[in-house]
Design a protein around this motif. Sequence first.
Motif, mmCIF file in Angstrom:
data_model
loop_
_atom_site.group_PDB
_atom_site.id
_atom_site.type_symbol
_atom_site.label_atom_id
_atom_site.label_comp_id
_atom_site.label_asym_id
_atom_site.label_seq_id
_atom_site.Cartn_x
_atom_site.Cartn_y
_atom_site.Cartn_z
ATOM 1 N N GLN A 43 39.349 45.163 44.925
ATOM 2 C CA GLN A 43 39.956 45.347 43.599
ATOM 3 C C GLN A 43 41.129 44.391 43.411
ATOM 4 O OE1 GLN A 43 40.825 49.504 43.933
ATOM 5 N NE2 GLN A 43 38.951 50.118 42.878
ATOM 6 N N TYR A 44 41.893 44.180 44.463
ATOM 7 C CA TYR A 44 43.006 43.231 44.421
ATOM 8 C C TYR A 44 42.499 41.830 44.086
ATOM 9 C CZ TYR A 44 46.916 40.438 46.388
ATOM 10 O OH TYR A 44 47.941 39.539 46.601
ATOM 11 N N MET A 47 41.818 41.637 40.469
ATOM 12 C CA MET A 47 43.074 41.543 39.719
ATOM 13 C C MET A 47 43.679 40.147 39.841
ATOM 14 S SD MET A 47 43.310 44.404 38.167
ATOM 15 C CE MET A 47 44.988 44.338 37.529
ATOM 16 N N TRP A 51 44.673 38.007 36.684
ATOM 17 C CA TRP A 51 46.052 37.581 36.443
ATOM 18 C C TRP A 51 46.103 36.075 36.230
ATOM 19 C CZ3 TRP A 51 47.522 40.987 41.102
ATOM 20 C CH2 TRP A 51 47.794 42.290 40.674
ATOM 21 N N LEU A 79 38.606 50.124 38.389
ATOM 22 C CA LEU A 79 39.804 49.513 37.821
ATOM 23 C C LEU A 79 40.016 49.959 36.375
ATOM 24 C CD1 LEU A 79 39.558 45.913 39.303
ATOM 25 C CD2 LEU A 79 41.327 47.626 39.800
ATOM 26 N N TYR A 84 43.714 49.694 34.536
ATOM 27 C CA TYR A 84 44.160 48.316 34.743
ATOM 28 C C TYR A 84 43.358 47.287 33.958
ATOM 29 C CZ TYR A 84 46.895 50.171 38.645
ATOM 30 O OH TYR A 84 47.768 50.880 39.418
ATOM 31 N N LEU A 101 42.614 42.429 31.034
ATOM 32 C CA LEU A 101 43.709 43.221 31.586
ATOM 33 C C LEU A 101 44.306 44.112 30.502
ATOM 34 C CD1 LEU A 101 45.599 40.506 33.656
ATOM 35 C CD2 LEU A 101 44.417 42.508 34.579
ATOM 36 N N GLY A 105 47.653 46.790 33.688
ATOM 37 C CA GLY A 105 47.129 45.779 34.595
ATOM 38 C C GLY A 105 48.018 44.560 34.657
ATOM 39 N N ARG A 109 51.146 43.120 38.081
ATOM 40 C CA ARG A 109 51.370 41.805 38.700
ATOM 41 C C ARG A 109 52.761 41.712 39.337
ATOM 42 N NH1 ARG A 109 49.729 36.016 37.877
ATOM 43 N NH2 ARG A 109 51.509 34.908 38.725
#
Length: 156
Positions: A43-44, A47, A51, A79, A84, A101, A105, A109
């Motif tokens: 999941q990171y 993201m 981002w 998510l 997010y 996002l 979400g 960051r």
Amino acid sequence: MTDVDADPLALERQVCFALSVASRSVLAVYRPLLEPMGLTHPQYLVMLALWEDSPLSVRDLSGLLQLDPGTLSPLLKRLEAAGYVRRERDRQDERLLAVTLTESGRALRAQAERIPPAIVARLGMGLDELMRLHGDLMRVINAATEAVRNERDQPR
């Protein structure tokens, strides 16, 4: 007992073994940093991609992360449930699912910016050494990807 240097099948000589153990070990270093954010490592990665560039189609996200859509879909659902991201049909092409996002979400960051320096500190390796390792791993990834592509393209 065989001489490791002479045995091509010695476990300690296998690139796949070293990569597998390194991957599990590094992910274990990330886990306690990601848990307070409510994120798993996959999941990171989603993201991080968002981002950098949001919105992204599921197809583009799949390509960036080198994950098949079937693996990516449950990550995106979780998510979205966490608030997010939002998944919606692309306005220009209704066939595409866009991932955007949310405000939460985007706000996450700020917390995530603390992760890279914490990883460097926890690994106890210099940034220059880690960047060289990254370059080496990218060459391995590219070579393996090319080898798989060539194998797949061979007539049977």
